[in-house]
Write a protein that holds these residues in place. Sequence first.
Motif, PDB file in Angstrom:
ATOM      1  N   ASN A 355       0.824  -1.211   0.000  1.00 31.60           N
ATOM      2  CA  ASN A 355       0.000   0.000   0.000  1.00 31.60           C
ATOM      3  C   ASN A 355       0.857   1.260   0.000  1.00 31.60           C
ATOM      4  O   ASN A 355       0.540   2.246  -0.671  1.00 31.60           O
ATOM      5  CB  ASN A 355      -0.934   0.001   1.210  1.00 31.60           C
ATOM      6  CG  ASN A 355      -1.955  -1.123   1.162  1.00 31.60           C
ATOM      7  OD1 ASN A 355      -2.255  -1.642   0.082  1.00 31.60           O
ATOM      8  ND2 ASN A 355      -2.489  -1.494   2.319  1.00 31.60           N
ATOM      9  N   VAL A 356       1.957   1.229   0.750  1.00 31.43           N
ATOM     10  CA  VAL A 356       2.863   2.385   0.789  1.00 31.43           C
ATOM     11  C   VAL A 356       3.490   2.606  -0.579  1.00 31.43           C
ATOM     12  O   VAL A 356       3.589   3.741  -1.056  1.00 31.43           O
ATOM     13  CB  VAL A 356       3.962   2.174   1.861  1.00 31.43           C
ATOM     14  CG1 VAL A 356       5.060   3.235   1.726  1.00 31.43           C
ATOM     15  CG2 VAL A 356       3.358   2.239   3.256  1.00 31.43           C
ATOM     16  N   VAL A 357       3.918   1.534  -1.225  1.00 31.43           N
ATOM     17  CA  VAL A 357       4.504   1.640  -2.567  1.00 31.43           C
ATOM     18  C   VAL A 357       3.498   2.257  -3.537  1.00 31.43           C
ATOM     19  O   VAL A 357       3.845   3.087  -4.380  1.00 31.43           O
ATOM     20  CB  VAL A 357       4.969   0.247  -3.052  1.00 31.43           C
ATOM     21  CG1 VAL A 357       5.348   0.291  -4.527  1.00 31.43           C
ATOM     22  CG2 VAL A 357       6.161  -0.233  -2.226  1.00 31.43           C
ATOM     23  N   SER A 358       2.229   1.887  -3.404  1.00 33.70           N
ATOM     24  CA  SER A 358       1.191   2.418  -4.291  1.00 33.70           C
ATOM     25  C   SER A 358       0.951   3.910  -4.046  1.00 33.70           C
ATOM     26  O   SER A 358       0.586   4.639  -4.971  1.00 33.70           O
ATOM     27  CB  SER A 358      -0.124   1.653  -4.075  1.00 33.70           C
ATOM     28  OG  SER A 358       0.041   0.286  -4.376  1.00 33.70           O
ATOM     29  N   ARG A 359       1.177   4.352  -2.803  1.00 30.03           N
ATOM     30  CA  ARG A 359       0.935   5.764  -2.466  1.00 30.03           C
ATOM     31  C   ARG A 359       2.014   6.688  -3.005  1.00 30.03           C
ATOM     32  O   ARG A 359       1.814   7.898  -3.089  1.00 30.03           O
ATOM     33  CB  ARG A 359       0.850   5.924  -0.948  1.00 30.03           C
ATOM     34  CG  ARG A 359      -0.491   5.517  -0.347  1.00 30.03           C
ATOM     35  CD  ARG A 359      -0.391   5.383   1.160  1.00 30.03           C
ATOM     36  NE  ARG A 359       0.349   6.496   1.766  1.00 30.03           N
ATOM     37  CZ  ARG A 359       0.948   6.419   2.957  1.00 30.03           C
ATOM     38  NH1 ARG A 359       0.943   5.285   3.630  1.00 30.03           N
ATOM     39  NH2 ARG A 359       1.571   7.472   3.459  1.00 30.03           N
ATOM     40  N   GLU A 365      13.141   1.603  -9.018  1.00 31.15           N
ATOM     41  CA  GLU A 365      12.804   0.185  -8.966  1.00 31.15           C
ATOM     42  C   GLU A 365      12.803  -0.343  -7.535  1.00 31.15           C
ATOM     43  O   GLU A 365      13.588   0.102  -6.685  1.00 31.15           O
ATOM     44  CB  GLU A 365      13.821  -0.594  -9.806  1.00 31.15           C
ATOM     45  CG  GLU A 365      13.592  -2.098  -9.850  1.00 31.15           C
ATOM     46  CD  GLU A 365      14.689  -2.824 -10.611  1.00 31.15           C
ATOM     47  OE1 GLU A 365      14.718  -4.064 -10.565  1.00 31.15           O
ATOM     48  OE2 GLU A 365      15.519  -2.139 -11.241  1.00 31.15           O
ATOM     49  N   VAL A 366      11.933  -1.293  -7.270  1.00 36.60           N
ATOM     50  CA  VAL A 366      11.834  -1.934  -5.959  1.00 36.60           C
ATOM     51  C   VAL A 366      12.165  -3.414  -6.096  1.00 36.60           C
ATOM     52  O   VAL A 366      11.683  -4.082  -7.007  1.00 36.60           O
ATOM     53  CB  VAL A 366      10.413  -1.782  -5.369  1.00 36.60           C
ATOM     54  CG1 VAL A 366      10.291  -2.560  -4.053  1.00 36.60           C
ATOM     55  CG2 VAL A 366      10.082  -0.315  -5.141  1.00 36.60           C
ATOM     56  N   LEU A 410      13.475 -11.086  -5.068  1.00 35.94           N
ATOM     57  CA  LEU A 410      12.379 -10.988  -6.026  1.00 35.94           C
ATOM     58  C   LEU A 410      12.352  -9.609  -6.673  1.00 35.94           C
ATOM     59  O   LEU A 410      12.469  -8.593  -5.982  1.00 35.94           O
ATOM     60  CB  LEU A 410      11.034 -11.244  -5.323  1.00 35.94           C
ATOM     61  CG  LEU A 410      10.957 -12.483  -4.420  1.00 35.94           C
ATOM     62  CD1 LEU A 410       9.645 -12.496  -3.673  1.00 35.94           C
ATOM     63  CD2 LEU A 410      11.118 -13.742  -5.253  1.00 35.94           C
ATOM     64  N   THR A 411      12.243  -9.577  -7.969  1.00 38.52           N
ATOM     65  CA  THR A 411      12.074  -8.308  -8.671  1.00 38.52           C
ATOM     66  C   THR A 411      10.584  -7.994  -8.770  1.00 38.52           C
ATOM     67  O   THR A 411       9.730  -8.878  -8.649  1.00 38.52           O
ATOM     68  CB  THR A 411      12.681  -8.370 -10.080  1.00 38.52           C
ATOM     69  OG1 THR A 411      12.058  -9.446 -10.806  1.00 38.52           O
ATOM     70  CG2 THR A 411      14.176  -8.615 -10.008  1.00 38.52           C
ATOM     71  N   THR A 412      10.243  -6.747  -8.997  1.00 39.54           N
ATOM     72  CA  THR A 412       8.847  -6.335  -9.084  1.00 39.54           C
ATOM     73  C   THR A 412       8.572  -5.706 -10.445  1.00 39.54           C
ATOM     74  O   THR A 412       9.489  -5.372 -11.198  1.00 39.54           O
ATOM     75  CB  THR A 412       8.510  -5.318  -7.977  1.00 39.54           C
ATOM     76  OG1 THR A 412       9.376  -4.186  -8.108  1.00 39.54           O
ATOM     77  CG2 THR A 412       8.703  -5.935  -6.599  1.00 39.54           C
ATOM     78  N   GLY A 413       7.300  -5.507 -10.744  1.00 38.34           N
ATOM     79  CA  GLY A 413       6.906  -4.952 -12.027  1.00 38.34           C
ATOM     80  C   GLY A 413       6.961  -3.439 -12.076  1.00 38.34           C
ATOM     81  O   GLY A 413       7.307  -2.772 -11.095  1.00 38.34           O
ATOM     82  N   LYS A 414       6.612  -2.878 -13.208  1.00 36.62           N
ATOM     83  CA  LYS A 414       6.662  -1.439 -13.406  1.00 36.62           C
ATOM     84  C   LYS A 414       5.696  -0.696 -12.480  1.00 36.62           C
ATOM     85  O   LYS A 414       5.921   0.463 -12.128  1.00 36.62           O
ATOM     86  CB  LYS A 414       6.342  -1.093 -14.855  1.00 36.62           C
ATOM     87  CG  LYS A 414       7.390  -1.581 -15.850  1.00 36.62           C
ATOM     88  CD  LYS A 414       7.027  -1.186 -17.273  1.00 36.62           C
ATOM     89  CE  LYS A 414       8.097  -1.668 -18.256  1.00 36.62           C
ATOM     90  NZ  LYS A 414       7.755  -1.295 -19.646  1.00 36.62           N
ATOM     91  N   ASP A 415       4.609  -1.374 -12.088  1.00 39.48           N
ATOM     92  CA  ASP A 415       3.628  -0.710 -11.235  1.00 39.48           C
ATOM     93  C   ASP A 415       4.109  -0.579  -9.793  1.00 39.48           C
ATOM     94  O   ASP A 415       3.431   0.025  -8.958  1.00 39.48           O
ATOM     95  CB  ASP A 415       2.304  -1.485 -11.258  1.00 39.48           C
ATOM     96  CG  ASP A 415       2.461  -2.916 -10.759  1.00 39.48           C
ATOM     97  OD1 ASP A 415       3.546  -3.486 -10.963  1.00 39.48           O
ATOM     98  OD2 ASP A 415       1.511  -3.439 -10.169  1.00 39.48           O
ATOM     99  N   CYS A 416       5.283  -1.123  -9.477  1.00 38.73           N
ATOM    100  CA  CYS A 416       5.830  -1.037  -8.112  1.00 38.73           C
ATOM    101  C   CYS A 416       6.972  -0.033  -8.000  1.00 38.73           C
ATOM    102  O   CYS A 416       7.652   0.020  -6.979  1.00 38.73           O
ATOM    103  CB  CYS A 416       6.311  -2.412  -7.643  1.00 38.73           C
ATOM    104  SG  CYS A 416       4.985  -3.517  -7.148  1.00 38.73           S
ATOM    105  N   LYS A 417       7.221   0.741  -9.038  1.00 32.05           N
ATOM    106  CA  LYS A 417       8.275   1.752  -8.957  1.00 32.05           C
ATOM    107  C   LYS A 417       7.809   2.916  -8.080  1.00 32.05           C
ATOM    108  O   LYS A 417       6.633   3.283  -8.089  1.00 32.05           O
ATOM    109  CB  LYS A 417       8.656   2.238 -10.351  1.00 32.05           C
ATOM    110  CG  LYS A 417       9.370   1.167 -11.169  1.00 32.05           C
ATOM    111  CD  LYS A 417       9.919   1.724 -12.475  1.00 32.05           C
ATOM    112  CE  LYS A 417      10.738   0.662 -13.206  1.00 32.05           C
ATOM    113  NZ  LYS A 417      11.332   1.189 -14.450  1.00 32.05           N
ATOM    114  N   VAL A 418       8.756   3.477  -7.337  1.00 31.85           N
ATOM    115  CA  VAL A 418       8.376   4.466  -6.319  1.00 31.85           C
ATOM    116  C   VAL A 418       9.136   5.777  -6.485  1.00 31.85           C
ATOM    117  O   VAL A 418      10.146   5.859  -7.200  1.00 31.85           O
ATOM    118  CB  VAL A 418       8.638   3.914  -4.897  1.00 31.85           C
ATOM    119  CG1 VAL A 418       7.760   2.715  -4.621  1.00 31.85           C
ATOM    120  CG2 VAL A 418      10.108   3.559  -4.713  1.00 31.85           C
TER     121      VAL A 418
END
Length: 454
Positions: A355-359, A365-366, A410-418
């Motif tokens: 949720n914090v990453v989305s905010r 990259e995360v 684990l790598t994350t997708g583009k929607d997890c960039k902060v």
Amino acid sequence: YGFNKSHSTAYGLIAYETAYLKSHFPVEFMAALLSCEMESTERISEHVDDARRMKIEVVGPNINQSDVDFSVFGEKITFGMAALKGVGHNVVQALVDERNANGPFKDIFNLTERVDPKVLTKGNLETLIKAGALDCLPGTRAQQSAIVERAVQSALSRQKDKARGQKSLFGGDDDDVDEAGDTIAMSLPDVPDWTPSQTLAWEKETIGFYLTSHPLTQHAKRIERYVANHNAELAEMEDGVQVIVGGMISSIKLATAKKSSRNGHNRYANFDLEDSTGIMRCIAWPEDYARYEEQIKTENVIIVAGKVDRRSREPNLVVNRIYTLDQADKEFTAQVAIKFEKGLHSKDDIQRVRNVVSRFPGSTEVILIVDSFAENLRDGKQNGNGHANGNESSEDNSDSSSVSRLRYILTTGKDCKVNIGPEFLQALAEIVGEDNYDLKAAKSKKSSGQSIGR
């Protein structure tokens, strides 16, 4: 330039003896070396750093422990009080002689009354307090500072009474005691203690450098993450080399240029940037000073990108860019790593981090690091979950099994960039803890010392 044989032989013997002492008696050797350099604050600072690299602790001045010179106390070195700025050798000698003759000092009043007030003046006493030499006595440094005047006047009054042959109404001139013969505790004013930054500032003023700690200590990890060079390295670099250094601004001198810049600015700044290796003089010319005036403040911790200027006797650093640490986090961070540990973090924590990453959407990259464990059996095979029978629990101290730690990255997708910033980092720290995330910087290649032009 060369040596004749007898000269070389003598130097060889001295080198061997010195190396032997340093190897077999390192604490005593470093104490003697520090005592030999007491006239030079710079040399003392260098030797203290050397002692720390040798895992030898140099403790601060202590009125009930320190001697005139640096001395050995167990496996530690105690700071020589004669090396303090503003306290003369005769003052320190009088303190040590009185302590050796009549025992440790009990409090600040006991100290001033036992040492001749003509020797131990108010200024000397204030310096000892600021340096931490009276920390072994009752009261904080702020409380001791508040009663300095009272303590000095008390000592002067008692000395005058002794000179006139007067005695206390109850007899004797010893410390005040109650009916049981116990010393009455002195009253201390209720004043707030000095802040850590104030304490360190006074320490540097009286000792000449930061001994017990450094204002940069709490920022060391962040600074090292982004810098490509240290101040001490710049002395060996050629003119025009581009560098990135970090540290704290310790002093500023403003001046006015003879000609204004293209935008009409004519004020520029010379400031000292201090890091763990030394101090570098930096120059922010009018255009750059106008742009970074808010960052160029005393005690600000900054990252500076610039080029080496060797036109003067000592190298300077011409400022091109200045970043606060928060700005550097955002500018230089290429990746943020978030760690979850089995047994410490829950599924709810993982969702809260999501949720914090989305905010705070952005471009950084995360990656996720998950620390878990698996049970290894000596007899039998593990199943796909790392356990022989799929059970989640086992005895860690079993003779037939042991626990191996596993780490998943684990790598994350583009929607997890902060977007890196103080609010994001604070929210992250509240969930996983400050030790369970790290910013990975795309660090600049370390300068080789050769000029790369303007």
